[in-house]
Design an enzyme around this catalytic site. Structure first.
Site, mmCIF file in Angstrom:
data_model
loop_
_atom_site.group_PDB
_atom_site.id
_atom_site.type_symbol
_atom_site.label_atom_id
_atom_site.label_comp_id
_atom_site.label_asym_id
_atom_site.label_seq_id
_atom_site.Cartn_x
_atom_site.Cartn_y
_atom_site.Cartn_z
ATOM 1 N N GLU A 220 5.909 126.877 -19.422
ATOM 2 C CA GLU A 220 7.250 127.429 -19.188
ATOM 3 C C GLU A 220 7.123 128.945 -19.089
ATOM 4 O O GLU A 220 6.697 129.596 -20.047
ATOM 5 C CB GLU A 220 8.208 127.066 -20.322
ATOM 6 C CG GLU A 220 9.607 127.619 -20.076
ATOM 7 C CD GLU A 220 10.567 127.444 -21.237
ATOM 8 O OE1 GLU A 220 11.773 127.279 -20.984
ATOM 9 O OE2 GLU A 220 10.119 127.473 -22.405
ATOM 10 N N SER B 181 -0.934 116.931 -46.053
ATOM 11 C CA SER B 181 -1.020 115.477 -45.872
ATOM 12 C C SER B 181 -1.087 115.054 -44.407
ATOM 13 O O SER B 181 -1.838 114.129 -44.072
ATOM 14 C CB SER B 181 0.157 114.779 -46.567
ATOM 15 O OG SER B 181 0.073 114.948 -47.960
ATOM 16 N N LYS C 30 10.587 112.528 -56.183
ATOM 17 C CA LYS C 30 9.817 111.408 -56.744
ATOM 18 C C LYS C 30 10.633 110.526 -57.693
ATOM 19 O O LYS C 30 10.439 109.313 -57.736
ATOM 20 C CB LYS C 30 8.580 111.929 -57.473
ATOM 21 C CG LYS C 30 7.545 112.550 -56.546
ATOM 22 C CD LYS C 30 6.306 112.975 -57.296
ATOM 23 C CE LYS C 30 5.329 113.670 -56.356
ATOM 24 N NZ LYS C 30 4.045 113.930 -56.981
ATOM 25 N N ASP D 200 -0.165 108.842 -57.893
ATOM 26 C CA ASP D 200 -0.459 110.140 -58.520
ATOM 27 C C ASP D 200 -1.261 109.978 -59.806
ATOM 28 O O ASP D 200 -2.217 110.709 -60.056
ATOM 29 C CB ASP D 200 0.840 110.877 -58.882
ATOM 30 C CG ASP D 200 1.457 111.614 -57.708
ATOM 31 O OD1 ASP D 200 0.722 111.899 -56.741
ATOM 32 O OD2 ASP D 200 2.665 111.903 -57.762
ATOM 33 N N THR E 56 12.526 124.128 -69.132
ATOM 34 C CA THR E 56 13.770 123.646 -69.741
ATOM 35 C C THR E 56 13.404 122.682 -70.864
ATOM 36 O O THR E 56 12.854 121.610 -70.611
ATOM 37 C CB THR E 56 14.625 122.896 -68.686
ATOM 38 O OG1 THR E 56 14.676 123.674 -67.502
ATOM 39 C CG2 THR E 56 16.024 122.627 -69.203
#
Length: 533
Positions: free
Chosen positions: A52, A270, A317, A354, A413
């Site tokens: 282009e 990945s 997850k 995992d 936390t």
């Protein structure tokens, strides 16, 4: 066409009437004519099908002087000439008449394609009045930089563009969320059934999949930049990635779609790993990044069996557990799913690869550096501190406890740390508490947060001083390969285990769930070491 559009309603295979393959078009955006001609040659060298030529990018463009240079024969690639005005997202700011004259001159000089905007098409067609050369195809384009309209509005837009006498319809919209792309896929299939050549793309990162998956739905062409930094629109992949990473030449109506669901997701390696692994075993599939805000909405929209499986990363997850029709018992116990597979009956099944990936990587790291009892896990009886209480934290805590470790949860936390600590029967700490927490020597530390991940490579969850109490330190972050945490832990004498090890092992587990075949272990390791590590 239905407005509440799900890709389950789209059947590309049904629409696949002996069609030409989707072309790869590289935008040439140089500021000088000779440089633009050189970009055309570079695009040909990459393996592109079309270039282009963005005339509005040229500085001081003089059509009669510059077009013969850019369109000089023999050309290495067919040319698509665009002279995009400011009002449609380009750089041209002058009157319409000189712009039209430049496009007509490009036709005379043999350009294979010329692009004109829908808003200007009627006036341009009047000016052309049958003067268009037979070998030149006219693309009439519409760009929406705000959103993606409904399927009905898109269908109306196709009809409007066709009514101008366009040879090829081009519609580019903007994604406010990834589900918007499904409407474009529906329009591509609709056009293919009607044998209307169409370029249909959705801009920005949430629309990225439109650029890779459009061959599945019969798009005329897709755009890929010459290199990073030379994109002509937001989140445009490079042509090299389209051809080599996503194997776009092989994508067709029967190609299965896999991908990684996350937010953010652009950093993920990945796609490199899975696409090459799929190719090595001859599996007809492509693996793409899905930037997802609302997981349930995404899964409900892309519910076709063709969207056959997903990797799941931060922050989805835990939500993935609730979104699956069935969840593997271990993944349910962990409370996090990182792998989803769609069965032929459409049901989604959730797994967690995992915990095996991370725990086996840590065990092997310890065995390689210390003498251990081969009959038991080197984690048994050890104090194992997990930083983070999200999906990966849950997987590590579960896996370590299963191996007999005494698990402590630390999190920014405290309430979240306490929640996970109660589940696995161990104490909870804040990250501030962790700075002065060293009840014994030889402890194991596992960071499962994104602290230290690219681009924030100078961050670390724990000070170097505090690391002196640890014998083993693992970091789930694998971009960069050596995080600040791992570097400082090694300087303190600890055995360090890279997140790349967890990444490769969990990916091999995913590959087996996705394909039903054994993972190509050596190949996947080589990819990680040579292309990712």
């Amino acid at each position: 066409m239905a407005t509440a559009m799900s890709v389950s309603a789209v059947s590309p295979a049904a629409a696949a009437v002996a069609r030409p393959r989707t072309l790869v078009c590289v935008p040439a955006t140089a500021r000088a004519p000779r440089e633009m001609a050189a970009e055309l040659a570079a695009a040909a060298a990459l393996g592109a099908d079309v270039a282009e030529l963005r005339l509005d990018c040229l500085a001081g463009f003089a059509p009669r002087r510059d077009l013969p240079v850019i369109l000089a024969e023999p050309r290495p690639l067919p040319a698509l000439v665009t002279y995009r005005p400011k009002w449609e997202g380009g750089e041209y700011e002058g009157d319409e008449e000189p712009r039209f004259e430049a496009l007509m001159l490009a036709m005379e000089l043999g350009a294979e394609y010329v692009d004109i905007e829908l808003k200007a098409a009627e006036k341009f067609m009047r000016l052309l009045a049958g003067k268009k050369p037979e070998n030149c195809k006219l693309i009439v384009s519409s760009h929406n930089y705000e959103n993606t309209p409904s399927a009905e509005e898109l269908a109306d837009l196709v009809a409007q563009i066709q009514a101008t006498g366009a040879d090829i319809v081009k519609i580019a919209t903007t994604a406010t969320e990834i589900v918007d792309v499904a409407r474009m896929f529906q329009i591509l299939v609709h056009c293919q059934e009607k044998q209307v050549p169409i370029i249909g793309l959705v801009m920005n990162e949430r629309g990225f999949i439109s650029r890779v998956l459009c061959p599945k739905y019969g798009a005329y062409l897709t755009f890929g930049s010459l290199e990073k930094g030379k994109e002509s629109s937001p989140a445009q992949p490079t042509a090299a990635d389209l051809i080599n990473l996503y194997n776009i030449r092989q994508i067709g109506p029967d190609t299965k779609v896999f991908g990684i669901i996350g937010n953010p997701v652009g950093h993920s390696k990945s796609p490199i790993l899975h696409n090459e692994a799929f190719r090595s075993v001859g599996f007809n599939a492509v693996y793409v990044p899905f930037l997802v805000d609302d997981l349930a909405k995404f899964l409900n929209t892309y519910s076709s069996p063709d969207f056959a499986g997903f990797s799941c990363t931060i922050p989805h997850k835990e939500a993935a557990v609730r979104c699956c029709d069935e969840v593997d018992p271990i993944a349910r116990d962990i409370g996090a799913v990182n792998t989803m597979v769609r069965r032929p009956d459409g049901k989604l099944v959730g797994y967690n690869t995992d915990y095996v990936g991370a725990i086996s990587a840590i065990e092997d790291g310890i065995r390689a550096s210390q003498q251990t009892d081969p009959t038991t896990s080197p984690l048994a009886g050890r104090l194992f501190i997990v930083i983070g209480a999200g999906g990966a934290g849950k997987a590590l805590a579960y896996g370590a406890k299963e191996k007999g470790a005494r698990v402590v949860i630390a999190n920014r936390t405290f309430a979240r740390a306490q929640e996970l600590a109660n589940l696995i029967g161990g104490p909870a700490l804040t990250l501030a508490d962790l700075e002065n927490y060293h009840p014994e020597e030889g402890m194991i530390l596992a960071n499962t947060t994104a602290i230290g991940m690219h681009p924030n490579v100078n961050e670390t969850p724990l000070s170097k001083q505090a690391l002196k109490s640890y014998a083993v330190v693992f970091d789930a972050v694998y971009t960069p390969k050596e995080t600040r945490l791992l570097r400082e832990a090694a300087e303190c004498g600890a055995t360090v285990v890279s997140g790349l090890e967890m990444f490769i092992r969990q990916a091999m587990g995913q590959f087996e769930h996705f394909t039903g075949m054994p993972a190509p272990d050596r190949l996947m390791r080589d990819i990680v070491l040579t292309k990712i590590g």
